[in-house]
Every structure is written in structure tokens, then in C-alpha cells.
Design an enzyme around this catalytic site. Structure first.
Site, PDB file in Angstrom:
ATOM      1  N   VAL A 101      56.135 -88.599  25.864  1.00 43.29           N
ATOM      2  CA  VAL A 101      56.603 -88.613  27.250  1.00 43.29           C
ATOM      3  C   VAL A 101      57.626 -89.733  27.380  1.00 43.29           C
ATOM      4  O   VAL A 101      57.431 -90.821  26.828  1.00 43.29           O
ATOM      5  CB  VAL A 101      55.443 -88.845  28.244  1.00 43.29           C
ATOM      6  N   CYS A 102      58.707 -89.459  28.080  1.00 41.30           N
ATOM      7  CA  CYS A 102      59.698 -90.490  28.393  1.00 41.30           C
ATOM      8  C   CYS A 102      60.240 -91.105  27.096  1.00 41.30           C
ATOM      9  O   CYS A 102      60.581 -90.397  26.160  1.00 41.30           O
ATOM     10  CB  CYS A 102      59.045 -91.521  29.322  1.00 41.30           C
ATOM     11  N   THR A 103      60.304 -92.426  27.025  1.00 36.71           N
ATOM     12  CA  THR A 103      60.862 -93.085  25.847  1.00 36.71           C
ATOM     13  C   THR A 103      59.916 -93.074  24.653  1.00 36.71           C
ATOM     14  O   THR A 103      60.252 -93.609  23.598  1.00 36.71           O
ATOM     15  CB  THR A 103      61.245 -94.538  26.186  1.00 36.71           C
ATOM     16  N   THR A 121      64.150 -87.107  26.666  1.00 36.88           N
ATOM     17  CA  THR A 121      63.615 -88.449  26.885  1.00 36.88           C
ATOM     18  C   THR A 121      63.988 -88.890  28.291  1.00 36.88           C
ATOM     19  O   THR A 121      64.525 -88.120  29.092  1.00 36.88           O
ATOM     20  CB  THR A 121      64.171 -89.430  25.825  1.00 36.88           C
TER      21      THR A 121
END
Length: 213
Positions: A101-103, A121
Site C-alpha cells: 500500500v502506498c510507498t 504507489t
């Protein structure tokens, strides 16, 4: 079906908790928080801690690996942590799904798992995917083989629902969406950089940076 959520100092809370809330009630699925050492792990703001029940050494395999994103300090440190990266590679070899998830996708990239792989990202980190050899692909989540990457923070819930359908069936995933009453109707239409404009983008990054510890 065991889901291992990797916690590390400086991770973002919702990146881990959003998918957890969706997946932990799917029949036959167990979600376990894992860290380099078992115990409390602080988030990127330092104001909240989650408990990792298992250490990396004590978990040799998982059906699903989930790597949350984090603040600059947490991401940078974890991307350079050979113990964590080696563990990610070992788990990935036997996993059914490897997700972020995300970075968190940058951590997967640092482990060498995204070379030539379509991925997404956090919006401000899109350029860094190229450093890992990944192919940036827009979307709330991107599925490429057994690798599933989610965009920024709240997209972890969307990814979690998609994964719930993969681990069970669409009917169960639909029921879980209702169970957590996930029916977004935000008061503002500034949830993507394309909609927000440069001033809001700058302010958003400042607010995130200022809250980091």
C-alpha cells in the site's frame, strides 16, 4: 490462509489497518502483524503504536504478504534494511500474493520484486518507482501476476476488498464492503493530485512532513 502485515518504525497506520479491517473477517483468513522484533512498533507520527505479535524469524511463510507505506524516514531506513528485505524475498518465493500500500511498493522495489512489473504507489512517489525498474501504472490498485500494489493510504481499503474477493469470492468481498460501511462520499474533490492543483499538493506534503517524527 495467513496474511502477514509487515510493520516497521515509521509505517503509516491506515496503510496497515485499512486492509486489516477488510481481511481479518474473511472466513478462513488470519491476519498477523509482523516486525523485525515482536512488540510495539510506532507509526510515522510517533503518536500511535501497533503491536507486532510475531518477529520475522518466527514467520517463515505466509500466503499473503502486505507491506504498508510510511514516512520518508521509515521508508528510507527499511529500504536499506537487509534483514527485512531478505525476509520479504523469502516470503515472496512462497506467497500466493505479495502486496503493498502506498510507498510500501518502494520497499518491494528495494527487494528487487518490481523489475519490469506494472505498479502504483503514493502520488508524490511515482517517479521513484522507475528507480526499482517498475512500470508506473495509474489506478487505485494494480494487479500484475501475484503482485498487487495499492496507491496512497486510503487505496489500501480498495486493494483489501479486491484481495478479499481473490481469497474468497466477490459476494464475500461485497459483504465486507458493507460490513465496514465503505461508501465514500468525501466533502471535497481533492483526493488526487490531478484534481488538487500545485498549491494544495505543496500543502499536503508539508502537512505530512510536519507531522512526521
Amino acid at each position: 490462509m495467513r496474511v502477514a502485515v509487515l510493520l516497521y518504525d515509521g509505517f503509516t497506520a491506515l496503510d496497515a489497518v485499512g486492509p486489516y479491517e477488510v481481511l481479518c473477517r474473511v472466513p478462513g483468513v488470519t491476519v498477523t502483524m509482523v516486525a523485525e522484533r515482536a512488540g510495539r512498533v510506532r507509526t510515522d507520527t510517533g503518536e500511535l503504536g501497533l503491536v507486532a505479535e510475531r518477529s520475522l524469524d518466527s514467520m517463515a511463510r505466509a500466503d499473503v504478504l502486505l507491506v504498508p507505506g510510511g514516512g520518508d524516514r521509515g521508508i528510507t531506513t527499511t529500504m536499506a534494511n537487509t534483514v527485512v528485505l531478505d525476509w520479504i524475498r523469502r516470503i515472496h518465493r512462497g506467497s500466493t500474493w505479495t502486496t503493498s500500500v502506498c510507498t510500501g511498493s518502494l520497499i518491494l522495489g528495494a527487494a528487487g520484486l518490481l523489475r519490469g512489473v506494472p505498479a502504483t504507489t503514493y502520488w508524490a512517489s511515482r517517479p521513484y518507482l522507475a528507480d526499482a525498474g517498475a512500470l508506473y501504472t495509474p489506478g487505485r490498485f494494480v494487479e500484475a501476476g501475484k503482485i498487487l500494489t495499492g496507491a496512497g493510504v486510503s487505496a489500501g481499503i480498495d486493494m483489501g476488498l479486491h484481495l478479499a474477493a481473490r481469497l474468497s469470492d466477490e459476494r464475500t468481498a461485497q459483504a465486507m464492503q458493507l460490513a465496514v460501511e465503505y461508501d465514500p462520499d468525501p466533502p471535497f474533490d481533492t483526493g488526487s493530485p490531478e484534481k488538487a492543483g500545485p498549491e494544495l499538493r505543496q500543502l499536503a506534503l508539508k502537512l505530512v512532513a510536519d507531522a512526521a517524527r
